[in-house]
Every structure is written in C-alpha cells, then in structure tokens.
Design a protein around this motif. Structure first.
Motif, mmCIF file in Angstrom:
data_model
loop_
_atom_site.group_PDB
_atom_site.id
_atom_site.type_symbol
_atom_site.label_atom_id
_atom_site.label_comp_id
_atom_site.label_asym_id
_atom_site.label_seq_id
_atom_site.Cartn_x
_atom_site.Cartn_y
_atom_site.Cartn_z
ATOM 1 N N LEU A 55 0.829 -1.212 0.000
ATOM 2 C CA LEU A 55 0.000 0.000 0.000
ATOM 3 C C LEU A 55 0.861 1.259 0.000
ATOM 4 O O LEU A 55 0.566 2.224 -0.715
ATOM 5 N N ASN A 56 1.910 1.248 0.805
ATOM 6 C CA ASN A 56 2.794 2.414 0.847
ATOM 7 C C ASN A 56 3.444 2.669 -0.508
ATOM 8 O O ASN A 56 3.538 3.816 -0.958
ATOM 9 N N GLN A 57 3.865 1.604 -1.155
ATOM 10 C CA GLN A 57 4.478 1.749 -2.472
ATOM 11 C C GLN A 57 3.470 2.300 -3.473
ATOM 12 O O GLN A 57 3.793 3.178 -4.283
ATOM 13 N N TYR A 58 2.236 1.794 -3.415
ATOM 14 C CA TYR A 58 1.213 2.273 -4.346
ATOM 15 C C TYR A 58 0.881 3.739 -4.099
ATOM 16 O O TYR A 58 0.698 4.515 -5.046
ATOM 17 N N VAL A 59 0.775 4.128 -2.821
ATOM 18 C CA VAL A 59 0.453 5.515 -2.490
ATOM 19 C C VAL A 59 1.549 6.458 -2.993
ATOM 20 O O VAL A 59 1.267 7.535 -3.531
ATOM 21 N N VAL A 60 2.802 6.058 -2.817
ATOM 22 C CA VAL A 60 3.913 6.890 -3.299
ATOM 23 C C VAL A 60 3.834 7.054 -4.810
ATOM 24 O O VAL A 60 3.961 8.166 -5.345
ATOM 25 N N GLU A 61 3.606 5.946 -5.516
ATOM 26 C CA GLU A 61 3.516 6.008 -6.978
ATOM 27 C C GLU A 61 2.301 6.816 -7.428
ATOM 28 O O GLU A 61 2.377 7.581 -8.402
ATOM 29 N N GLY A 241 -15.447 4.196 16.009
ATOM 30 C CA GLY A 241 -14.092 3.984 16.509
ATOM 31 C C GLY A 241 -13.769 2.528 16.753
ATOM 32 O O GLY A 241 -12.900 2.197 17.563
ATOM 33 N N THR A 242 -14.471 1.622 16.047
ATOM 34 C CA THR A 242 -14.236 0.184 16.213
ATOM 35 C C THR A 242 -13.811 -0.403 14.881
ATOM 36 O O THR A 242 -14.581 -1.067 14.198
ATOM 37 N N LEU A 243 -12.566 -0.178 14.511
ATOM 38 C CA LEU A 243 -12.060 -0.609 13.208
ATOM 39 C C LEU A 243 -11.125 -1.803 13.324
ATOM 40 O O LEU A 243 -10.218 -1.967 12.522
ATOM 41 N N ASP A 244 -11.338 -2.659 14.343
ATOM 42 C CA ASP A 244 -10.434 -3.785 14.534
ATOM 43 C C ASP A 244 -10.476 -4.772 13.371
ATOM 44 O O ASP A 244 -9.514 -5.490 13.111
ATOM 45 N N GLY A 245 -11.596 -4.844 12.664
ATOM 46 C CA GLY A 245 -11.709 -5.791 11.571
ATOM 47 C C GLY A 245 -11.035 -5.336 10.297
ATOM 48 O O GLY A 245 -10.962 -6.094 9.347
ATOM 49 N N PHE A 246 -10.538 -4.101 10.273
ATOM 50 C CA PHE A 246 -9.890 -3.575 9.076
ATOM 51 C C PHE A 246 -8.388 -3.573 9.306
ATOM 52 O O PHE A 246 -7.878 -2.922 10.201
ATOM 53 N N ARG A 247 -7.677 -4.316 8.475
ATOM 54 C CA ARG A 247 -6.283 -4.644 8.749
ATOM 55 C C ARG A 247 -5.333 -3.450 8.650
ATOM 56 O O ARG A 247 -4.419 -3.327 9.423
ATOM 57 N N MET A 248 -5.541 -2.596 7.641
ATOM 58 C CA MET A 248 -4.488 -1.641 7.353
ATOM 59 C C MET A 248 -5.052 -0.352 6.797
ATOM 60 O O MET A 248 -6.022 -0.347 6.053
ATOM 61 N N LYS A 249 -4.446 0.764 7.189
ATOM 62 C CA LYS A 249 -4.763 2.060 6.604
ATOM 63 C C LYS A 249 -3.458 2.772 6.301
ATOM 64 O O LYS A 249 -2.552 2.817 7.129
ATOM 65 N N VAL A 250 -3.351 3.321 5.115
ATOM 66 C CA VAL A 250 -2.174 4.092 4.733
ATOM 67 C C VAL A 250 -2.663 5.437 4.255
ATOM 68 O O VAL A 250 -3.439 5.516 3.300
ATOM 69 N N GLY A 251 -2.237 6.510 4.885
ATOM 70 C CA GLY A 251 -2.781 7.819 4.559
ATOM 71 C C GLY A 251 -1.753 8.760 3.982
ATOM 72 O O GLY A 251 -0.557 8.625 4.191
ATOM 73 N N THR A 252 -2.235 9.734 3.207
ATOM 74 C CA THR A 252 -1.445 10.843 2.703
ATOM 75 C C THR A 252 -2.258 12.104 2.952
ATOM 76 O O THR A 252 -3.422 12.022 3.332
ATOM 77 N N PRO A 253 -1.685 13.283 2.751
ATOM 78 C CA PRO A 253 -2.454 14.510 2.980
ATOM 79 C C PRO A 253 -3.726 14.604 2.156
ATOM 80 O O PRO A 253 -4.651 15.302 2.544
ATOM 81 N N CYS A 254 -3.804 13.923 1.003
ATOM 82 C CA CYS A 254 -4.976 14.080 0.148
ATOM 83 C C CYS A 254 -5.805 12.812 0.024
ATOM 84 O O CYS A 254 -6.989 12.874 -0.259
ATOM 85 N N THR A 255 -5.196 11.658 0.241
ATOM 86 C CA THR A 255 -5.928 10.415 0.041
ATOM 87 C C THR A 255 -5.635 9.452 1.178
ATOM 88 O O THR A 255 -4.687 9.610 1.927
#
Length: 268
Positions: A55-61, A241-255
């Motif tokens: 995800l981090n690689q995709y966000v950077v690209e 505030g109960t996001l335990d079932g969601f494995r991963m979040k990758v954020g940027t300033p816009c997305t």
C-alpha cells in the motif's frame, strides 16, 4: 446389602490410564494449541506487513502520478496559444482559429495518453463558445461543467473535485479583474475503472478488499462492486471507533488507502 470393593477405584487400571493421559497427553495438546495460535499470529503479522509495504508503495507512486498531472495541467493553463485564443478570439481570422483549436486538441490528447489514470481532458472556453477535449475534440461549450469547476463549490484546499461520481483535477485561468469569470477552465477527468483495477491488484486474498478515500470530499473508489458493503461498514465503524476488523490504513495529505480482510458475519 451392597458390598464395597476392598480396593478403591483410584487404584484400578482405568484410573491409572486416565491419570497417565492427563499427565502426559494434555500438556502436548495445550502446547499444540499454543503453537497454533503463535503461528497464526505470526502469519497474520507477516501478511499485514506485506500489505502495508504494498500500500505504501502504491500511495507513493499514485501521488507521483497526480503531482505530474498537476504540473502538466499548470503548463496547459500557462500555454501562450490557449491564452491568446481565449483573449483575442474575435480578432483572429478563420485560419488562425482553426490552427489553434487543432493544436489544443492534439496537446490535450497527448496529455491524456501520457498516463492510464486520465480518462479525458477538457478545456472550457466561454469567450470562444467551445469546449475542447482529448477524446471528442472540438465541441459545443459545456456551460454546466465550466460553472461547476469555476465556482469552487468543493471548498478551498480541495485537491480533487467530484462530478458525476468521478474524481477530477481542475484549474482556472483568472482574468486579473475581480468579479469577472475565469477565461477558461481545465478539467482532467480521472479514470475510475483504472483505479479499480489497480486496487484489485493490491488484494492478497479473494475476501480482501482495498478502497481509496479522498479525505476532503469523502469520495471513495472501491476495487469491486461487492466492496460497497465493506465500505459502508468501514464508515460505520469509523464513526464508532471500532475498526479492529480492518487490517491496514495508509494515509497521505490528500488520500487514504484502506485494505481489509472482510468477514461478513463479523459486523452485523
């Protein structure tokens, strides 16, 4: 009269077998359960780390692609021929008008073909009464799109504009006189289908789902149609505030990219 055996059942062979089983076999079972949970946790952690790297690689690209598109868009806004066309249309002869319009059509097509993330590129010019696009070429002036993208109704600081359920990059050329409408509007329509294909490629398992959320507008692009249920539950549990079932979040300033492994029965 009931006769009680002289020897207690504790001294019987059956009792000795049970005690032997408990002493020797039960610890092995407990050890097996522990090792199973340990290996499961390690595997889940490795999957999460692998997903986070992807995800981090995709966000950077993706951000690199968007920044490049914004630079190209700014370059079109500053285009000398486009600005001359918007200002001096009434003073230009038919040959010059046609040559400039053809030049702009070719330039928009070149911009559109430079990246798979772009579906179409439009320039709306009210003084000319034309809208030029990379696909349709020269067309009648699209007044509704011109007003929509020049109104700033999405709010200040918004990187993307949502129109007809599609993300757009937009820019305007102001006249320099306060209160006057812009000379023209550049609209870069992004390709939702390509986004969906790219997000699908990020999934490791059939039950996984990845979706892209634009922070300012809240617009989301999911990897597949079934993910609408996942997205609805994500938003519901995000509020709670109960996001335990969601494995991963990758954020940027816009997305923000969210990847999750969905279990239908986990969230009623």
């Amino acid at each position: 009269m009931i006769k009680i055996p002289a020897k207690s059942w504790f001294n019987s062979i059956f009792a000795r077998l049970i005690i032997t089983y408990l002493v020797f076999v039960l610890p092995l079972i407990l050890l097996g359960v522990y090792l199973y949970h340990w290996s499961y946790d390690n595997a889940s952690q490795e999957i999460s780390l692998s997903t986070e790297r992807r995800l981090n690689q995709y966000v950077v690209e993706l951000n690199r692609e968007i920044e490049w598109m914004e630079l190209q868009q700014f370059d079109i806004v500053e285009d000398r021929k486009l600005n001359r066309l918007a200002i001096l249309w009434d003073m230009m002869d038919q040959v010059e008008r046609r040559d400039t319009l053809n030049y702009l059509t070719e330039r928009l097509a070149s911009f559109k073909n430079s990246t798979a993330y772009i579906k179409n590129v439009h320039v709306h010019i009210p003084s000319v009464g034309k809208s030029i696009s990379a696909i349709q070429g020269i067309d009648d002036f699209d007044k509704s799109s011109y007003l929509y993208f020049s109104s700033g109704m999405q709010g200040k600081g918004t990187r993307f504009t949502v129109k007809e359920d599609a993300l757009n990059l937009s820019a305007v050329r102001l006249t320099g006189t306060r209160g006057e409408p812009p000379l023209f509007v550049i609209q870069v329509e992004l390709d939702t289908y390509h986004f969906q294909n790219e997000l699908t490629r990020l999934n490791l398992y059939p039950e996984s789902s990845t979706f892209l959320i634009e922070d300012k507008t809240g617009h989301a692009i999911t990897d597949k149609h079934q993910a609408s249920v996942i997205l609805a539950n994500y938003r519901e549990h995000s509020v709670k505030g109960t996001l335990d079932g969601f494995r991963m979040k990758v954020g940027t300033p816009c997305t923000m990219l969210v990847s999750c492994i969905w279990t239908p029965w986990a969230y009623p």
